[in-house]
Design an enzyme around this catalytic site. Structure first.
Site, short mmCIF file in Angstrom:
data_model
loop_
_atom_site.label_atom_id
_atom_site.label_comp_id
_atom_site.label_asym_id
_atom_site.label_seq_id
_atom_site.Cartn_x
_atom_site.Cartn_y
_atom_site.Cartn_z
N GLY A 67 -20.70 -9.87 35.78
CA GLY A 67 -19.91 -8.75 35.27
C GLY A 67 -20.04 -7.51 36.12
CD GLU A 68 -23.89 -6.41 35.17
OE1 GLU A 68 -23.78 -7.58 35.60
OE2 GLU A 68 -24.16 -6.14 33.99
#
Length: 431
Positions: A67-68
């Site tokens: 996600g990051e």
């Protein structure tokens, strides 16, 4: 002026990290190899580069996981378009992040596995890459990585910072250690005002509430041929999506769907577990609920009798958002803290969610206030909300438009973030 004394907890951590480095490397390399990582790339975890450093300005972005990592790709693409002579390096620690990012790397950008947090691994990494600036994302903060990068004269920034109340309490028990670690950042942008206030309490008054990078990450890609095939199969059949379910949430989704089938017998639920390995358990759960199921990973076709489509594959989230007019975003009915609401919004899907969204404490209320998302407490409330939208196509269309408008309003923030980074990291001279 003499350099500030390194706090005792960090000195103890550094000694321990260097001591256990061989064992840590064996464990992480075995895990990466088991997940399909090429053996040639395993030494990256010890700081041995597997690619050459490009000439000219190089910006290093470090993110924890999928996600990051995905959240920064659009920012990198934007910065690269503004500065065509710049190159970019992304580091992360997981095999999944490497696989997903590899498919979406912007121009002049490459991925490496992050070095372990040891003196020797960091020294090798920085000697080879020597980036002109380092940008860390969210909360992946390793003491030696930060201190050695700072000691090398490389300016640092922290984007999308997020600190929970519990973490903040822990930081406040060791304020000198927190200030020493976080004080290396010239710029700190947080996800929400809560994190900003926590950092101010630690004396980091230069921290400011910024834009959540996930809000400008853009639509999740998908295979258009697969979308058209599914639309052809479903025709005008109504459907809704339960995205990223966790244990305890599948039951809620199935209870809501069972209730909805009474008024909408042809309604299809597309259920996407956050972790596909849970699919056999969920399939049994669906059968126990008396519902017919087709499973994507085994190639099952959707027929007129299919009531639940178990989408247990990786990398197709964008497809389900593009397909479904209504998304129930899970991870918000259990103490997970919620998932990224910008992804379904970019696809123009109306969003329903539960009450537990600590990971997006500021975003969800703002989204709800626009009318593009609605909070529901449980299965009956979820069924009632979906029933209303199915029966009122005009209301559904309006909600979808508000959902899409919520994210398109964030687009100009890419310029602001780029400008702030350039100023803070001594890159302004190249603008």
């Amino acid at each position: 002026m003499a350099p500030a004394r390194v706090p005792l907890p960090i000195r103890l951590y550094s000694a321990a990290a260097n001591l256990i480095a061989p064992l840590a490397y064996r464990r992480v390399s075995a895990k990466l190899k088991a997940q399909g990582t090429s053996p040639s790339r395993l030494p990256e975890r010890m700081g041995h580069a597997s690619a050459n450093r490009p000439d000219g300005t190089l910006l290093w972005f470090h993110a924890a996981s999928v996600g990051e990592s995905l959240s920064i790709l659009r920012l990198i693409a934007h910065m690269g378009a503004v500065h065509p002579d710049w190159s970019f390096l992304i580091t992360s620690g997981t095999a999944t992040s490497a696989q997903v990012v590899a498919k979406r790397l912007p121009p002049r950008c490459q991925h490496q596995f992050a070095p372990l947090d040891t003196s020797s691994a960091m020294r090798r990494f920085l000697t080879h890459w020597h980036p002109d600036a380092a940008i860390f994302v969210e909360s992946e903060l390793w003491p030696l990585m930060l201190s050695q990068t700072h000691a090398a004269g490389i300016p640092l920034a922290l984007l999308n910072a997020r600190i929970s109340d519990r973490s903040a309490r822990n930081w406040k028990r060791a304020p000198k250690t927190a200030a020493h670690l976080m004080g290396v950042f010239r710029l700190i942008h947080t996800q929400d005002t809560r994190t900003t206030l926590h950092l101010h309490d630690l004396g980091l008054t230069h921290a400011q509430t910024g834009q959540n990078l996930k809000s400008v990450s853009g639509p999740v890609p998908y295979d258009n041929a697969s979308l058209q095939k599914l639309r052809g199969t479903l025709k005008a059949r109504p459907l809704w999506l339960a995205s990223s379910t966790h244990p305890g949430e599948d039951e809620i989704m199935l209870a809501a769907h069972t209730a909805l089938l009474r008024d909408h017998p042809d309604l299809l639920l597309v259920l996407v577990p956050r972790h596909p390995e849970r699919a056999p358990t969920i399939q049994s759960m669906i059968a126990s609920a008396g519902l017919s199921v087709a499973r994507r990973s085994t190639g099952d076709d959707i027929t007129d009798e299919t009531q639940v489509y178990l989408a247990d594959t990786l990398g197709e989230t964008g497809l389900w958002y593009a397909l479904s007019p209504i998304t129930c975003l899970c991870g918000s009915f259990s103490p997970v803290g919620g998932h990224n609401p910008y992804e379904p919004a970019y696809a123009g899907s109306a969003v329903l969610h539960g009450p537990l969204y600590a990971n997006f404490a500021q975003t969800y209320p703002e989204f709800d206030a626009t009318g593009g998302a609605v909070e529901v407490a449980d299965a009956p409330a979820l069924a009632a909300a979906i029933n209303t939208l199915i029966k009122d196509p005009a209301a559904l269309t309006a909600m979808r438009e508000k959902s899409r408008s919520f994210v398109t309003a964030q687009e100009d923030m890419l310029d602001h973030i780029t400008h702030d980074l350039c100023l803070a990291l001594d890159l302004a001279k190249t603008e």
